[in-house]
Design an enzyme around this catalytic site. Sequence first.
Site, PDB file in Angstrom:
ATOM      1  N   TRP A   1       0.892  -1.164   0.000  1.00 51.46           N
ATOM      2  CA  TRP A   1       0.000   0.000   0.000  1.00 51.46           C
ATOM      3  C   TRP A   1       0.926   1.209   0.000  1.00 51.46           C
ATOM      4  O   TRP A   1       1.674   1.423   0.949  1.00 51.46           O
ATOM      5  CB  TRP A   1      -0.871  -0.038   1.256  1.00 51.46           C
TER       6      TRP A   1
ATOM      7  N   GLY B   1       5.936  -0.632   6.661  1.00 54.45           N
ATOM      8  CA  GLY B   1       6.388   0.457   7.531  1.00 54.45           C
ATOM      9  C   GLY B   1       7.094   1.536   6.738  1.00 54.45           C
ATOM     10  O   GLY B   1       7.006   1.586   5.508  1.00 54.45           O
TER      11      GLY B   1
ATOM     12  N   HIS C   1     -25.872  26.922  12.462  1.00 52.10           N
ATOM     13  CA  HIS C   1     -24.669  27.758  12.517  1.00 52.10           C
ATOM     14  C   HIS C   1     -23.827  27.636  11.257  1.00 52.10           C
ATOM     15  O   HIS C   1     -22.656  27.982  11.260  1.00 52.10           O
ATOM     16  CB  HIS C   1     -23.839  27.408  13.753  1.00 52.10           C
TER      17      HIS C   1
END
Length: 608
Positions: free
Chosen positions: A74, A101, A504
């Site tokens: 990945w 890692g 808001h």
Amino acid sequence: MCGIVGYVGPRPAADILLDGLRRLEYRGYDSAGLAIINGTGVQVQKAAGKLSVLTELIGNRKPKGTTGIGHTRWATHGAPNTSNAHPHTDGSGRIALIHNGIIENAGALKTVLLKRGHEFTSETDTEVLAHLVGEYYSGSLEQAVASALHDVDGAYGIAVVSADEPDVVVAARKGSPLLVGVGEGEWFVASDAAAILEHTRSVVYLDDGEMAVLSRDGYRIRNLAEDEVDKPVNQIDWDLATIERDGYEHFMLKEIFEQPESIADTMRGHLLDDEGSSRLHGLNLSDEELCQFERIVITACGTSWHAALIGEYLLEDLARMPTEVEYASEFRYRNPVIDDRTLVIAISQSGETADTLAAIKEAKSRGARTIGLVNVVGSTIAREVDGGLYLRAGPEIGVASTKAFTSQVTALALVALRLARLRGMSLEAGQAFIADLRALPRLVRVVLDRAEELEALADFFTGSTNALYLGRGVNFPVALEGALKMKEISYIHAEGYPAAEMKHGPIALIDENMPVVFIAPRDAVHSKIVSNIEEVKARGGRVIALISDGDDEIAKLADASFTIPMTNSALTPILTSVPLQLFAYYVAVRRECNVDQPRNLAKSVTVE
Ligand code: F6R
């Protein structure tokens, strides 16, 4: 995130490695590769994309060797293309290495290696490490790996092979999970037990700073200082059937439907009916110690952070315990006020989330007691904390967390109940809460039995690219979680807000194209949320409402509604989150999205 599998034994390694990588697909990846010692050298085959691309590339040219390593990557350093895919080789091409890692000083190491004549073919930190091992190699792979790791800053789980030692795999870990699988006359290394479960249930978990040396004669564990380490062999108590789809179209759907059992499993053995309390031996905290804490800080990421927000509500409401919730990634970098009177709770499905792990280490270094609510047994966070509670939700394969979330909320309710009874909750109230907890699996089943209604509601989102999720009180975190599920798997932009905050700002977005999902069970803020729904309707908004059985008032106001059974209002998040999981699932399926492996996401986020 990245996956590692390695093999030494009598069988052809390629099939074992490819099957192992298939079992790790759920973690998310964007390229894959193998390195096999084939008699003359190291044969590396790798490809960008899914494993099917790699298997097509290999075709009938499967390498013949019985020692090898495999990886799903990945991307962190460099694009997800074939040259960046692992394994990477050293300058000689005789050593191959896979890595999970990040090597933080890769840039500095690369500069030194370039000066020494090394040439690199990828943008990765991993290739730098492979070259470093090659640089140190002088006849012992074990020694070369150990020497290289002395030079490295950062996190790694690695497995390395060399053509000059055809029966050896060397593995090492620092900050990225790794285990050794102990078979009969064969040995494995993997970042996740799922990769090797087909072959063995006996595993040895490596700790940071440890190396494993696998050979045809067995395995040894040592540390970087060369001391041999004696480690226990653990038995995995779940089997492959538990991680198969079991007839469901997707893992996510299977896991949503497993929730009656997973919630019951989380509670099993922890409820003390006579005492109206919970038994939590795993916390390793006596009643006296628990009473000494002045506040609780819960830290987590993503969905687990949403569970933490529900936990804050439960701990404050039931136990009157001051509680704060922190994003793990923020907590560690902002000098938090923590001392030995703070109990820090880490929540994690995987037990490997790098930010949560770092937050726990930070809390410990400041003197806090830490406990973990973790699903994966033997995971790094579970071993780092002072005590904790396993969620026992079973393996969660779908990238989007579902059953782990409801188990996390259940576990938090158990902790809140124990503290509440120590801090003034009456026996009767404790017993009533236990009865409500025990009823949850049955009530979740009632919701699941009406999944078809939610499938029909998916039409409501046809053509929408944005959605708002609004809730109040303990159901505000459910709004956040419902929106996260929707965006993760359907790629529809969805935001969660406290319902009253709408005026808001977000109210500016309301029109007929913006579906608004209200989480509005009958509770103390019911009348307030009715007003919020009216505000949306007055502006032409379209409303789907999750309401309690028999709530005709909101049913008439909303464009569509789904009812949930009545329960203790503090426990409604369990019943309101399940329909939102299903709703997101059906919308994503309708949009033909990859539900189990959404783009860019990883199951276990082991980088910061
Ligand atoms: C969302 C999801 C993620 C995780 C997060 C933390 O569906 O799964 O947001 O919740 O990455 O992961 P764990 O719980 O493994 O620490």
